[in-house]
Design an enzyme around this catalytic site. Structure first.
Site, PDB file in Angstrom:
ATOM      1  N   GLY A  23       6.035  19.639  13.559  1.00  0.00           N
ATOM      2  CA  GLY A  23       4.911  20.061  12.730  1.00  0.00           C
ATOM      3  C   GLY A  23       4.328  21.323  13.330  1.00  0.00           C
ATOM      4  O   GLY A  23       4.629  21.659  14.468  1.00  0.00           O
ATOM      5  N   CYS A  50      10.226  18.178  18.673  1.00  0.00           N
ATOM      6  CA  CYS A  50       9.328  19.327  18.747  1.00  0.00           C
ATOM      7  C   CYS A  50       7.874  18.883  18.949  1.00  0.00           C
ATOM      8  O   CYS A  50       7.525  18.390  20.009  1.00  0.00           O
ATOM      9  CB  CYS A  50       9.555  20.157  17.490  1.00  0.00           C
ATOM     10  SG  CYS A  50       8.591  21.618  17.395  1.00  0.00           S
ATOM     11  N   TYR A  51       7.017  18.981  17.945  1.00  0.00           N
ATOM     12  CA  TYR A  51       5.636  18.517  18.112  1.00  0.00           C
ATOM     13  C   TYR A  51       5.624  17.055  18.573  1.00  0.00           C
ATOM     14  O   TYR A  51       4.808  16.664  19.414  1.00  0.00           O
ATOM     15  CB  TYR A  51       4.853  18.660  16.798  1.00  0.00           C
ATOM     16  CG  TYR A  51       3.450  18.105  16.894  1.00  0.00           C
ATOM     17  CD1 TYR A  51       2.423  18.865  17.428  1.00  0.00           C
ATOM     18  CD2 TYR A  51       3.180  16.795  16.512  1.00  0.00           C
ATOM     19  CE1 TYR A  51       1.138  18.346  17.572  1.00  0.00           C
ATOM     20  CE2 TYR A  51       1.902  16.262  16.651  1.00  0.00           C
ATOM     21  CZ  TYR A  51       0.889  17.041  17.174  1.00  0.00           C
ATOM     22  OH  TYR A  51      -0.370  16.518  17.313  1.00  0.00           O
ATOM     23  N   HIS A 137      15.406  21.201  16.790  1.00  0.00           N
ATOM     24  CA  HIS A 137      15.438  20.460  15.519  1.00  0.00           C
ATOM     25  C   HIS A 137      16.861  20.008  15.196  1.00  0.00           C
ATOM     26  O   HIS A 137      17.654  20.795  14.707  1.00  0.00           O
ATOM     27  CB  HIS A 137      14.904  21.350  14.393  1.00  0.00           C
ATOM     28  CG  HIS A 137      13.441  21.554  14.486  1.00  0.00           C
ATOM     29  ND1 HIS A 137      12.532  20.706  13.907  1.00  0.00           N
ATOM     30  CD2 HIS A 137      12.713  22.488  15.131  1.00  0.00           C
ATOM     31  CE1 HIS A 137      11.303  21.101  14.180  1.00  0.00           C
ATOM     32  NE2 HIS A 137      11.390  22.198  14.922  1.00  0.00           N
ATOM     33  N   GLU A 139      17.731  18.151  12.853  1.00  0.00           N
ATOM     34  CA  GLU A 139      17.883  17.909  11.410  1.00  0.00           C
ATOM     35  C   GLU A 139      18.231  19.165  10.625  1.00  0.00           C
ATOM     36  O   GLU A 139      18.516  19.080   9.444  1.00  0.00           O
ATOM     37  CB  GLU A 139      16.602  17.273  10.849  1.00  0.00           C
ATOM     38  CG  GLU A 139      15.397  18.207  10.681  1.00  0.00           C
ATOM     39  CD  GLU A 139      14.599  18.482  11.964  1.00  0.00           C
ATOM     40  OE1 GLU A 139      15.121  18.187  13.060  1.00  0.00           O
ATOM     41  OE2 GLU A 139      13.481  19.006  11.877  1.00  0.00           O
ATOM     42  N   GLY A 193      22.289  19.293 -14.481  1.00  0.00           N
ATOM     43  CA  GLY A 193      22.430  19.281 -13.029  1.00  0.00           C
ATOM     44  C   GLY A 193      22.798  17.892 -12.536  1.00  0.00           C
ATOM     45  O   GLY A 193      22.742  16.915 -13.295  1.00  0.00           O
ATOM     46  N   ASP A 195      21.353  15.819 -10.322  1.00  0.00           N
ATOM     47  CA  ASP A 195      20.326  14.781 -10.147  1.00  0.00           C
ATOM     48  C   ASP A 195      19.989  14.092 -11.474  1.00  0.00           C
ATOM     49  O   ASP A 195      19.970  12.866 -11.567  1.00  0.00           O
ATOM     50  CB  ASP A 195      19.035  15.386  -9.569  1.00  0.00           C
ATOM     51  CG  ASP A 195      19.317  16.276  -8.373  1.00  0.00           C
ATOM     52  OD1 ASP A 195      20.414  16.151  -7.798  1.00  0.00           O
ATOM     53  OD2 ASP A 195      18.454  17.104  -8.033  1.00  0.00           O
ATOM     54  N   LYS A 336      20.791  14.798  -1.722  1.00  0.00           N
ATOM     55  CA  LYS A 336      21.821  15.178  -2.706  1.00  0.00           C
ATOM     56  C   LYS A 336      23.181  14.533  -2.424  1.00  0.00           C
ATOM     57  O   LYS A 336      23.866  14.097  -3.342  1.00  0.00           O
ATOM     58  CB  LYS A 336      21.938  16.701  -2.710  1.00  0.00           C
ATOM     59  CG  LYS A 336      22.862  17.274  -3.739  1.00  0.00           C
ATOM     60  CD  LYS A 336      22.234  17.378  -5.103  1.00  0.00           C
ATOM     61  CE  LYS A 336      21.533  18.667  -5.311  1.00  0.00           C
ATOM     62  NZ  LYS A 336      20.668  18.703  -6.486  1.00  0.00           N
TER      63      LYS A 336
END
Ligand code: XMP
Length: 480
Positions: A23, A50-51, A137, A139, A193, A195, A336
């Site tokens: 964050g 991180c944070y 990070h 991710e 699309g 989704d 996705k």
């Protein structure tokens, strides 16, 4: 879950591990997010990113050094091979570092498990090997082995079991949808699309003809897309859809609007109004289904402020406070790649599942100023050349998303001895797994040369093509 959640509610979910995300705050800021000490006292593994790592340092009595500037960038991580977190991860591995606040003094009993080449401590763990902190990070796609690190935490440290399957998800959702909807009808916006196509297919499995797929041409679709999608549903999905051409309406509402957030809000609002209008024509139509995914929610909603709002994705940010229809979003906890897996289980054809994502506000956020028919025409032509070439060169499926952006810039050129003063466009192409982070695609130069030549030769009004080489973060995928 938000950091401020009642710890008893978090514990009621019986977590096998907790990940504290990053964050923008510094742990010493007045209003920085703090977490109940109750959670730290339990024997649940915690990974602070991180944070989150800085919070662990502070809570366990170490010291965080603060730095005014928070920077992000690639770094090479060097780990000592002893931490379970780095099991099977190369000793030297590329990560996306956050160079903000840093570890100044370790909490007692903690070890440093990895450093960067510049000697910055990048990973720590507690003596009992239940608490872990990382300064980078895992991710984001720029962290090459980030997935492995997260998997190590989840499976080797938390001992979680992998029980999610597309089949079980489908079964549960079909039951939930049936229970929720009963014999009422559901209107579902489709766009062609991935989704919305998978969402409508799932609804169709659950409630058959009681789902009404609606496709609206807002005038902001790609070239020939309206006809393509109508045929796709008719011939390949065997599903009748109701289509409406409302381009003029949308373009009128967007006239003169340049602010990206306003464009998004207007488009979202008009979509809902039209759905509302159409739904009045049906008896017992009570629900609106949307193909919202988890990233749309994360990037649109600000949880008590600290997770900064990035953009209002139209199917989240545009919803009015009072909606006459009840909302169904079966995919809202998914990414996705999971949606594509569900689509495969539901027999949605592979080429449909591999279509690039296309944002709800469409070409409106790819024209970086007010929208006019003439600008839309230029953009559609240039964009269709780029996409056609990607298909021709076999590059479409290996690219997460590619498109053209019409820039609010004119530049001087020369064509056939004549001076030109025309528009510039930017090509954007990225690789990603979920749209949350992305890396610009390194296409062969020959390919870029060909696309650029074709656009300038074939689209009268464009005389310059540039290629966007910005990753996300720090950029976003769309320009607006
Ligand atoms: P950004 O630009 O936020 O985009 O990095 C991440 C992904 O989301 C898509 N996107 C949207 N999708 N409604 C959508 O359904 C929206 O308002 C919207 N805005 C961006 C974008 O194309 C990329 O795949």
């Amino acid at each position: 879950m938000p950091f401020s959640e009642d710890p008893n509610k978090i514990l009621s979910k019986k977590p096998v591990g907790i990940i504290l995300s990053g964050g923008p705050s510094s742990v010493y800021d007045d209003n920085s997010p703090q977490i109940s000490n109750q959670l730290f006292r339990l024997d649940i593994p915690i990974l602070g990113i991180c944070y989150g790592m800085q919070l662990l340092i502070k809570v366990y009595g170490g010291e965080v050094g603060s730095s005014k500037n928070r920077e992000y960038g690639n770094a090479i991580l060097n780990h000592d091979g002893l931490s379970k977190l780095f099991y099977n991860v190369n000793n030297l591995t590329k990560v996306w570092m956050s160079h903000g606040d840093y570890l100044k003094k370790k909490p007692e009993g903690f070890t440093v498990d990895a450093i960067t080449k510049d000697n910055v401590p990048a990973a720590i763990s507690s003596k009992d090997k239940r608490k872990y902190g990382i300064q980078f990070h895992p991710e984001v796609t720029h962290s090459k082995e980030g997935d492995k690190i997260i998997k190590n935490f989840v499976f080797k440290i938390c001992n979680a079991k992998s029980i999610w399957t597309a089949k079980s998800f489908i079964q549960n959702q079909i039951k939930t949808i049936k229970d929720t909807v009963g014999d009422s009808k559901v209107i579902c916006g489709v766009s062609g699309g991935v989704d919305s196509t998978v969402t409508v297919k799932l609804l169709y499995e659950a409630i058959g003809d009681n789902v009404i797929p609606v496709f609206i041409d807002n005038g902001l679709l790609r070239k020939d897309e309206f006809e393509f999608v109508k045929l796709m549903f008719k011939d390949r999905m065997n599903m009748p859809i109701k289509s409406f051409n409302r381009s003029k309406h949308f373009l009128d509402k967007l006239k003169g609007i340049t602010n990206p957030e306003r464009k998004r809000k207007i488009i979202g609002r008009e979509f809902i109004k039209i759905f509302d209008e159409i739904s009045k024509k049906y008896d017992k139509l009570e629900f609106l289904a949307q193909g919202t995914l988890y990233p749309d929610i994360i990037e649109s909603v600000s949880v008590n402020g600290p997770s900064a709002k990035i953009k209002s994705h139209h199917n989240v940010g545009g919803l009015p406070k009072k909606l006459n229809l009840k909302l169904i979003e079966p995919m809202k906890k998914l990414f996705k790649d999971e949606v594509r897996e569900i689509g495969r289980s539901l027999n949605v054809p592979e080429d449909i599942l591999m279509r690039h994502p296309f944002p709800g506000p469409g070409l409106a956020v790819r024209i970086l100023e007010d929208i006019t028919k003439q600008k839309l025409k230029l953009l559609k032509e240039a964009d269709s050349i780029f996409i056609e070439e990607l298909h021709l060169q076999g590059l479409y499926d290996t690219t997460w998303q590619a498109f053209v952006v019409l820039l609010p810039v004119k530049s001087v050129g020369v064509m056939g001895d004549k001076r030109t003063y025309q528009r510039a466009v930017a090509l954007r192409a990225v690789s990603s797994r979920d749209g949350m982070t992305a890396e610009w695609t390194e296409f062969p130069h020959e390919f870029l040369k060909r696309v650029s030549t074709r656009i300038v030769n074939e689209v009268y009004g464009i005389n310059r093509v540039v290629y966007d080489i910005t990753n996300k973060p720090p950029g976003t995928i769309e320009w607006e």
